[in-house]
Design a protein around this motif. Structure first.
Motif, PDB file in Angstrom:
ATOM      1  N   GLU A 138       0.778  -1.115  -0.075  1.00 11.55           N
ATOM      2  CA  GLU A 138      -0.028   0.008   0.033  1.00 11.55           C
ATOM      3  C   GLU A 138       0.929   1.233   0.011  1.00 11.55           C
ATOM      4  OE1 GLU A 138      -3.770   2.143   0.206  1.00 11.55           O
ATOM      5  OE2 GLU A 138      -3.293   0.044  -0.465  1.00 11.55           O
ATOM      6  N   CYS A 194       1.337   5.703  -0.835  1.00 13.49           N
ATOM      7  CA  CYS A 194       0.761   6.626  -0.509  1.00 13.49           C
ATOM      8  C   CYS A 194       0.102   7.126  -1.936  1.00 13.49           C
ATOM      9  CB  CYS A 194       1.792   7.834  -0.005  1.00 13.49           C
ATOM     10  SG  CYS A 194       0.964   9.493   0.224  1.00 13.49           S
ATOM     11  N   PRO A 195      -1.133   7.769  -1.826  1.00 14.88           N
ATOM     12  CA  PRO A 195      -1.847   8.201  -3.169  1.00 14.88           C
ATOM     13  C   PRO A 195      -1.130   9.393  -3.818  1.00 14.88           C
ATOM     14  CG  PRO A 195      -3.535   8.005  -1.231  1.00 14.88           C
ATOM     15  CD  PRO A 195      -1.977   7.802  -0.635  1.00 14.88           C
ATOM     16  N   GLU A 212       1.471  13.449   3.257  1.00 16.51           N
ATOM     17  CA  GLU A 212       1.249  13.470   1.883  1.00 16.51           C
ATOM     18  C   GLU A 212       2.577  14.231   1.159  1.00 16.51           C
ATOM     19  OE1 GLU A 212      -2.624  14.611   0.872  1.00 16.51           O
ATOM     20  OE2 GLU A 212      -3.451  12.527   1.022  1.00 16.51           O
ATOM     21  N   GLU A 238      -2.771  -0.319 -11.258  1.00  7.69           N
ATOM     22  CA  GLU A 238      -2.937   0.661 -10.685  1.00  7.69           C
ATOM     23  C   GLU A 238      -1.538   1.317  -9.857  1.00  7.69           C
ATOM     24  OE1 GLU A 238      -6.920  -1.198 -10.688  1.00  7.69           O
ATOM     25  OE2 GLU A 238      -4.742  -1.812 -10.237  1.00  7.69           O
ATOM     26  N   ASP A 239      -0.932   0.376  -9.250  1.00 12.06           N
ATOM     27  CA  ASP A 239       0.621   0.901  -8.748  1.00 12.06           C
ATOM     28  C   ASP A 239       1.140   1.438  -9.883  1.00 12.06           C
ATOM     29  OD1 ASP A 239      -0.443  -0.158  -6.275  1.00 12.06           O
ATOM     30  OD2 ASP A 239       0.370  -1.701  -6.308  1.00 12.06           O
ATOM     31  N   THR A 284       0.325   4.939 -11.249  1.00  6.94           N
ATOM     32  CA  THR A 284       0.553   5.832 -10.254  1.00  6.94           C
ATOM     33  C   THR A 284       1.619   6.224  -9.585  1.00  6.94           C
ATOM     34  OG1 THR A 284      -0.665   4.687  -8.518  1.00  6.94           O
ATOM     35  CG2 THR A 284      -2.243   5.762  -9.807  1.00  6.94           C
ATOM     36  N   HIS A 285       2.559   5.070  -9.799  1.00  3.06           N
ATOM     37  CA  HIS A 285       3.990   5.474  -9.022  1.00  3.06           C
ATOM     38  C   HIS A 285       4.883   4.839  -9.773  1.00  3.06           C
ATOM     39  CE1 HIS A 285       0.995   5.205  -5.457  1.00  3.06           C
ATOM     40  NE2 HIS A 285       1.844   5.662  -5.101  1.00  3.06           N
TER      41      HIS A 285
END
Length: 462
Positions: A185, A187-188, A241, A380-381, A384-385
């Motif tokens: 998991e 951080c967004p 964040e 998705e990871d 977004t990362h």
């Protein structure tokens, strides 16, 4: 003749290929080069993937055991040609000595040395012991293109059958005895960190074995990927964040657009573009913007690691075996020679797998869990990362003469450079990754002016 090429007593040729196979065909092209210069049967050449050992298997041009920028063939072509030609010359000399004839009288055919005047022939496997005792030629005679059997010709890909029938082994296919699977998991917000987390609900999920903090977030380690995902969804995490919390794509483009209206650093000036643009005639003007783009490999990021007190073993679809070894050595406080890296097939690379963030994930998680762990990113990871192709803003102006021929070309760019971000160029230098295509415009235009503003917002670049 060198660490990358050997021939056994059965005449089987083995090459140790340092270029990872990521769909570009290195498993096929490297043996083609050797087969031509060594004069070997392509079907009798085996390919092994090189272990991580930059002293032996570094790219001969860059000096690093890392591969990006389509460097496989162009950086290794001459090295492999010389290795094959040296082996061929040593085999010819060994045969000539065996027959007591001048080496000028012998030649080769695939897999054998021949003496045309007498019709004698010796297979490579029969000569290897004696050839191995000879000095390795440093500048062997290379073949000419018309002598090539394979280079420049159509050759079926070696990995095609395995990829079609499903037996090809990518990083995501790795299975190790006692292995668990983890999902992290994150951080967004890019660059954010964990402030605190509650793993109570996650640990209650069937199959979840461990929940551990790692530098990229919180890793849920389980019997299966599905269990790890469900455990991850049950986590409660409080995030810091960080600096990018309020950054948006809209804000980036607004700032780029504002900077595009201001004078910038001139990085090319031929003639007088400003004067030519104001001299009348037909003019054209356009703005081009491109967003941040993720590499989006078909195979999500993944790596498997087993950390023991005296050694570390990694299985990974990496473009950067040397960097993988060095990173793991640093994380485990082991000497590099105690870190073994198995480079698997890569389900796409595109430069994304030169990074070592997914290697860090696996090593940190396996070290904390005390067992072999495969860390698998979700799609998705990945999106977004990642390490993104930079967003950029380009303003173009051009002037045409009465015949429609360009007489002036003016281009102002706003956007960051990858080399500066990576520390491979200084902040005040002109970064070719940001401006190369614009600065080096190849057309014969008398008045060219190119300007650049380096603007970086903190988004990881690659």
């Amino acid at each position: 003749p060198n660490q990358g090429l050997s021939i056994d007593a059965d005449g089987i040729v083995t090459i140790v290929n340092s270029v990872p196979e990521m769909g570009q065909g290195s498993l096929t092209t490297m043996p083609m080069i050797i087969a031509d210069e060594l004069d070997a049967d392509l079907a009798r050449i085996r390919v092994e993937q090189a272990p991580a050992n930059p002293k032996l298997y570094a790219n001969p041009v860059t000096g690093a055991q890392s591969y990006g920028g389509s460097r496989g063939v162009r950086d290794h072509l001459q090295t492999w040609r010389k290795a094959g030609a040296a082996g061929r010359q040593m085999l010819m000399e060994a045969a000539a000595r065996e027959w007591g004839v001048p080496v000028s009288e012998v030649d080769t055919e695939p897999g054998a040395v021949v003496h045309a005047p007498t019709g004698r022939k010796l297979l490579y496997g029969e000569l290897v012991d004696k050839a191995a005792q000879l000095p390795v030629p440093q500048e062997p005679k290379l073949k000419t293109p018309e002598q090539f059997r394979y280079i420049g010709k159509h050759v079926p890909r070696r990995d095609m059958r395995a990829k079609v029938n499903g037996s090809a082994r990518y990083g995501i296919d790795v299975e190790v005895p006692g292995m668990l699977v983890a999902s992290i998991e994150r951080c967004p917000v890019l660059g954010g960190t964990v402030r605190s987390f509650d793993a109570t609900a996650a640990k209650a999920v069937k199959g979840v074995r461990h929940v551990v903090a790692v530098s990229s977030g919180v890793a849920v380690v389980a019997d299966s990927f599905w269990a790890a995902l469900n455990g991850r969804k049950a986590l409660t995490v409080t995030w810091d964040e960080g600096a990018l919390a309020r950054l948006s794509s809209a804000q980036i483009m607004q700032e780029y657009e504002a900077l595009g209206k201001q004078p910038a650093r001139v990085i090319r000036k031929d003639g007088d573009g400003e004067q030519a643009l104001s001299a009348g005639g037909k003019r054209a003007e356009a703005v081009y913007q491109v967003p941040f783009l993720e590499h989006a490999c078909m195979e999500p990021m993944n790596a498997t690691a087993h950390v023991r007190p005296d050694a570390c073993e990694i299985w990974a679809p990496t473009q950067n075996p040397g960097g993988t070894q060095a990173t793991a050595a640093k994380l485990t406080n082991l000497p590099p020679e105690k870190v073994t890296v198995h480079t698997t097939l890569l389900g796409g690379g595109f430069g994304r797998r030169t990074e070592v963030d997914f290697i860090v994930d696996a090593v940190e998680t396996a070290k904390a869990a005390g067992v072999p762990v495969k860390v698998v990113w979700t799609r998705e990871d990945d999106l977004t990362h990642g390490f993104y192709r930079p967003a950029a803003h380009n303003l173009f102006r051009a002037a045409l003469d009465d015949r429609g021929t360009p007489v002036a070309w003016w281009n102002r760019l706003v956007g960051p450079g990858i080399f500066i971000y990576k520390g491979r160029a200084k902040p005040d230098e002109v970064d070719p990754t940001a401006v190369g295509g614009a600065r080096d415009v190849p057309y014969d235009i008398p008045n060219v002016q190119v300007e650049w503003t380096n603007k970086y917002f903190g988004v990881p670049l690659g």
